[in-house]
Design a protein around this motif. Structure first.
Motif, PDB file in Angstrom:
ATOM      1  N   GLY A 165      38.461  41.256 -29.078  1.00  0.00           N
ATOM      2  CA  GLY A 165      38.698  39.898 -29.746  1.00  0.00           C
ATOM      3  C   GLY A 165      40.501  39.951 -28.879  1.00  0.00           C
ATOM      4  O   GLY A 165      41.046  40.260 -28.396  1.00  0.00           O
ATOM      5  N   ASN A 166      40.801  38.682 -29.219  1.00  0.00           N
ATOM      6  CA  ASN A 166      42.074  37.409 -28.486  1.00  0.00           C
ATOM      7  C   ASN A 166      43.150  38.427 -28.935  1.00  0.00           C
ATOM      8  O   ASN A 166      44.491  39.147 -28.709  1.00  0.00           O
ATOM      9  N   LYS A 167      42.620  38.709 -30.135  1.00  0.00           N
ATOM     10  CA  LYS A 167      43.847  39.083 -31.140  1.00  0.00           C
ATOM     11  C   LYS A 167      44.370  40.286 -31.819  1.00  0.00           C
ATOM     12  O   LYS A 167      44.747  40.886 -32.332  1.00  0.00           O
ATOM     13  N   GLY A 168      42.913  41.000 -31.059  1.00  0.00           N
ATOM     14  CA  GLY A 168      42.803  42.713 -31.355  1.00  0.00           C
ATOM     15  C   GLY A 168      41.282  42.443 -31.487  1.00  0.00           C
ATOM     16  O   GLY A 168      40.181  42.136 -31.231  1.00  0.00           O
ATOM     17  N   VAL A 169      40.841  43.867 -31.890  1.00  0.00           N
ATOM     18  CA  VAL A 169      39.550  44.628 -31.834  1.00  0.00           C
ATOM     19  C   VAL A 169      39.469  43.753 -33.297  1.00  0.00           C
ATOM     20  O   VAL A 169      39.633  43.677 -34.283  1.00  0.00           O
ATOM     21  N   ARG A 170      37.714  43.599 -32.776  1.00  0.00           N
ATOM     22  CA  ARG A 170      36.680  42.760 -34.694  1.00  0.00           C
ATOM     23  C   ARG A 170      35.814  43.951 -35.304  1.00  0.00           C
ATOM     24  O   ARG A 170      35.055  44.689 -33.888  1.00  0.00           O
ATOM     25  N   LEU A 171      36.127  43.964 -36.001  1.00  0.00           N
ATOM     26  CA  LEU A 171      35.412  45.140 -36.769  1.00  0.00           C
ATOM     27  C   LEU A 171      34.038  44.459 -37.762  1.00  0.00           C
ATOM     28  O   LEU A 171      34.793  43.839 -39.020  1.00  0.00           O
ATOM     29  N   VAL A 172      32.430  44.790 -37.119  1.00  0.00           N
ATOM     30  CA  VAL A 172      31.798  44.056 -38.055  1.00  0.00           C
ATOM     31  C   VAL A 172      31.787  45.346 -39.329  1.00  0.00           C
ATOM     32  O   VAL A 172      30.712  46.418 -38.763  1.00  0.00           O
ATOM     33  N   ILE A 179      31.527  47.592 -32.796  1.00  0.00           N
ATOM     34  CA  ILE A 179      33.348  46.989 -32.612  1.00  0.00           C
ATOM     35  C   ILE A 179      32.958  46.208 -31.524  1.00  0.00           C
ATOM     36  O   ILE A 179      32.963  46.714 -30.129  1.00  0.00           O
ATOM     37  N   GLU A 180      34.215  44.683 -31.286  1.00  0.00           N
ATOM     38  CA  GLU A 180      34.171  44.078 -30.478  1.00  0.00           C
ATOM     39  C   GLU A 180      35.188  43.216 -30.017  1.00  0.00           C
ATOM     40  O   GLU A 180      36.413  43.397 -30.984  1.00  0.00           O
ATOM     41  N   ARG A 224      32.013  45.735 -25.170  1.00  0.00           N
ATOM     42  CA  ARG A 224      33.443  45.358 -23.949  1.00  0.00           C
ATOM     43  C   ARG A 224      34.812  45.560 -24.544  1.00  0.00           C
ATOM     44  O   ARG A 224      35.633  44.987 -23.681  1.00  0.00           O
ATOM     45  N   SER A 225      34.885  46.383 -25.821  1.00  0.00           N
ATOM     46  CA  SER A 225      36.398  46.487 -25.765  1.00  0.00           C
ATOM     47  C   SER A 225      36.985  47.156 -25.233  1.00  0.00           C
ATOM     48  O   SER A 225      38.801  47.481 -25.486  1.00  0.00           O
ATOM     49  N   PHE A 226      36.580  48.043 -24.242  1.00  0.00           N
ATOM     50  CA  PHE A 226      37.093  48.767 -22.581  1.00  0.00           C
ATOM     51  C   PHE A 226      37.214  47.600 -21.989  1.00  0.00           C
ATOM     52  O   PHE A 226      38.345  47.953 -20.787  1.00  0.00           O
ATOM     53  N   MET A 227      37.004  46.421 -22.034  1.00  0.00           N
ATOM     54  CA  MET A 227      36.630  45.138 -20.781  1.00  0.00           C
ATOM     55  C   MET A 227      38.333  44.944 -20.742  1.00  0.00           C
ATOM     56  O   MET A 227      38.909  44.281 -21.294  1.00  0.00           O
ATOM     57  N   ARG A 228      39.029  44.997 -19.465  1.00  0.00           N
ATOM     58  CA  ARG A 228      40.458  43.781 -19.360  1.00  0.00           C
ATOM     59  C   ARG A 228      40.130  42.559 -19.392  1.00  0.00           C
ATOM     60  O   ARG A 228      39.423  41.629 -18.807  1.00  0.00           O
ATOM     61  N   ALA A 229      41.186  41.715 -20.142  1.00  0.00           N
ATOM     62  CA  ALA A 229      41.135  40.172 -20.630  1.00  0.00           C
ATOM     63  C   ALA A 229      40.713  39.547 -18.999  1.00  0.00           C
ATOM     64  O   ALA A 229      39.834  38.504 -18.637  1.00  0.00           O
TER      65      ALA A 229
END
Length: 679
Positions: free
Chosen positions: A116-123, A113-114, A246-251
């Motif tokens: 992304g600018n428009k949501g989370v990205r699932l690999v 799970i990564e 990094r999915s919990f990191m604030r933009a």
């Protein structure tokens, strides 16, 4: 002076310099392979490399002087790097979709799970895609989901998604994500309609895939725990450092770190592995000295190096084993192996072996900014350390131990900053001048507070008391974020987009850094300075960006105020250049617009028959449209056929470039031609 320069140049042909020259040559060969416009023949590359190797073995016993052997080592290394790149490209080949598909049901296991600018990205490691035969199903797909996430790594999911091929560069010179996707075996990207939902299918039958999914699940659980235990403010930052998630990191925090030159903290690389390995090595060595049977029979540093290596291996596994982490692990493994076999742990020979190992195992990393900046900084620091080593005793007496330590931190920041600056300017069109001060303020916190706090959490974890260390870890990272946000107020970007660094300038800068690393004495400053001066001259004389019409329908141009601006005159289905993502845009409301620019007058004609033209002299009336006397005329049909058009100007001479056509490289196949088959 002449004798000093000659001595420095002679050192290039000595036996001690050969490992370093071989690693530089292998790196250059791999870089040239990935930069070629067409795919070279694999058999020819391997044959040339093999022939040069045989010739090298023969001539090294017969040549009475060193320079022919050294020259042949360079040629052999160059051919070996190119062959390694080609072998790797053919080895990782996997199915890639060639045109948009869907909506279709995608089934598979969540690998990662990564953010992304428009949501989370699932690999997702795919099991099946509706409407595709099994041999055409991509091995991995990456889907963006904007709705709430209800699945975790390791879980089997079913997603209703739109798929498209991995996008290539929108304009010539941009980073090629399509190439990166090829080596990651990522055959499609897209977005989810709704959300991915869990399915009933269990784990895959392949034990390796099962292990990879289990590790992904464990890494995600670790990230969730660290995010909660480290505190709300810095929990996302702590998760990124510990698990690579990094999915919990604030933009806003990520932007502050990037704008102040502290973004290297987010990528688990050499800094993190060196802190983990160094702390474990130091603690293990101290403890082993206290165990009398071990201390009397073997040097304590050798088993301590093995323990530190295992700690780095564990960190590699739990952090997700990204390419940057794998590269750092290889370097750490070589350092600890040098300790075990009584070799110098930190030397240019170790640096050369690490670079050689990374390039042969992951030749595609040579063209990534992470590889280039990491090895440039490491090599420059080792060279500076060796040059300073002879004067260290005198420095210790004048500065004292504390002053010498702070002087080392300052020198490290300066050397690493200057060594990585050319790559930051080339890849990101920016430099962070405030980064030196920000690193000088933040790195002592990371080294002397954050790292020990993480070590305390690791030691207390078996007793269920890791939250105490993690909370202290979070407090220290809150201070790092405060430093980043403080310096962000004084940061500014340079070199943004208007006059990007040409590839030749980067090559010359790299040669200057390599010369400064490989030579000795005053020759380091002389040769390095000459190459850097040549790079600056090439950059100053290179064509300047004028305009780009992307397949998205937007036109980017340099305004009269020398700023990049954006106008949309037609709606397209393609992507705009990544480097222009944050450029503000407006629409051309009138059917025709004249816009002053740095290279003349730009005329935009919107509507079904959209056109774009450039007049370096006075333009005719708008009613004449794009008249024949225009210096450059583009139509929307030209853009859709080529995938984008870019204009550069030099001394009123306009040059046009297009993205690389399909079919030239393995990672850029062409769409099927249905008209040829009559379908």
């Amino acid at each position: 002076m002449f004798r000093a320069v000659r001595s420095g140049l002679d050192s290039l042909f000595s036996i001690d310099a050969r490992p370093l020259l071989l690693s530089f040559a292998v790196c250059a060969g791999a870089a040239v392979y990935f930069s070629l416009p067409g795919e070279p023949d694999l058999t020819n590359l391997c044959s040339i490399s093999g022939a040069l190797f045989i010739l090298l073995i023969a001539i090294r016993h017969w040549s009475p002087v060193d320079w022919p052997v050294t020259a042949l080592i360079v040629f052999f290394g160059f051919s070996l790097g190119a062959a390694a790149g080609s072998v790797r490209a053919h080895t990782v080949a996997a199915p890639v979709i060639l045109e948009a598909a869907g909506p279709a049901m995608v089934e598979g296991w969540v690998q990662d799970i990564e953010p992304g600018n428009k949501g989370v990205r699932l690999v997702i490691r795919t099991h099946s895609v509706a409407g595709m035969s099994p041999q055409d199903v991509p091995r991995y797909v990456r889907l963006t989901q904007t709705s709430r996430l209800e699945v975790a790594p390791g879980r089997f999911v079913r997603c209703w998604a739109m798929l498209r091929p991995p996008p290539g560069p929108a304009m010539q010179g941009e980073y090629d994500f399509r190439r990166q996707a090829w080596f990651e075996q990522l055959g499609a990207v897209g977005f989810v309609q709704g959300r991915c939902r869990g399915g009933a299918l269990g784990a895959p039958a392949d034990p390796l895939n099962q292990a990879a999914l289990s590790l992904g699940s464990a890494s995600r659980n670790l990230a969730l725990h660290v995010n909660e235990a480290a505190g709300q403010r810095a929990g996302g930052f702590a998760s990124a450092l510990v698990s690579g998630d990094r999915s919990f990191m604030r933009a806003e925090d990520a932007d502050a770190l990037r704008n102040t030159g502290l973004a290297h903290l987010l990528a688990i690389s050499g800094l993190h592995l060196s802190i983990v390995g160094g702390l474990v090595f130091l603690l293990s060595k101290r403890l082993l000295i206290l165990i009398e049977p071990i201390a009397l029979r073997t040097p304590a540093q050798k088993p301590a190096a093995i323990i530190a290596f295992l700690a780095c291996l564990a960190y590699l596994i739990i952090s997700g084993s990204s390419v940057a982490t794998q590269r750092a692990f290889i370097m750490a493994a070589i350092v600890f192996a040098a300790i075990v076999f009584d070799r110098s742990a930190i030397s240019l020979r170790t640096f050369a072996i690490a670079m050689l190992a990374v390039v042969l195992l992951q030749p595609e990393s040579v063209v990534t900014p992470g590889f280039q900046m990491s090895f440039a900084a490491t090599g420059a620091l080792i060279a500076a350390y060796e040059a300073w080593r002879n004067r260290r005793a005198a420095s210790d007496k004048r500065l004292g131990p504390i002053g010498f330590s702070w002087a080392s931190i300052v020198v490290t920041s300066i050397v690493a900053g200057f060594a990585t600056m050319p790559y930051a300017m080339f890849h990101f069109d920016r430099a962070a001048p405030i980064g030196f001060a920000a690193n000088l303020a933040a790195m002592p916190v990371v080294t002397f507070v954050s790292a020990p706090a993480a070590a305390i959490a690791f030691i207390l974890a078996p007793f269920g008391l890791s939250d105490m260390g993690l909370r202290l870890f979070g407090y220290s990272l809150e201070l790092v974020l405060a430093i980043a946000h403080y310096f962000e107020r004084y940061s500014y970007e340079t070199g943004y987009s208007v006059h990007s660094m040409p590839p030749l300038a980067l090559v010359l800068s790299s040669l200057g850094i390599a010369a400064a690393i490989a030579t000795t004495g005053v020759t380091r400053a002389l040769t390095g300075g000459l190459f850097v001066a040549a790079a600056m001259a090439v950059w100053a004389g290179s064509p300047r960006f004028l305009a780009h019409w992307s397949a998205s329908g937007e036109i980017f141009y340099v305004s009269g105020a020398n700023d990049i601006e954006r106008r949309r005159i037609v709606k397209g289905s393609g992507l705009s250049p990544l480097r222009f993502t944050k450029v503000p845009g407006t629409a051309c409301d009138a059917p025709a617009c004249d816009i002053p620019s740095s290279g003349g007058t730009l005329r935009l004609l919107s509507g079904d028959d959209a056109h774009f033209c450039i007049y370096t002299a006075a333009p005719p009336p708008l009613t004449e449209g794009c008249a024949s006397k225009a210096d450059l005329i583009w139509s929307w049909a030209d853009v859709t056929a080529s995938g984008g058009l870019t204009a550069h100007i030099r001394r009123k001479e306009i040059r046009v470039s297009t993205p690389t056509p399909c079919g030239q490289r393995l990672w850029h196949p062409c769409k099927p031609d249905y008209s040829a088959s009559g379908n």
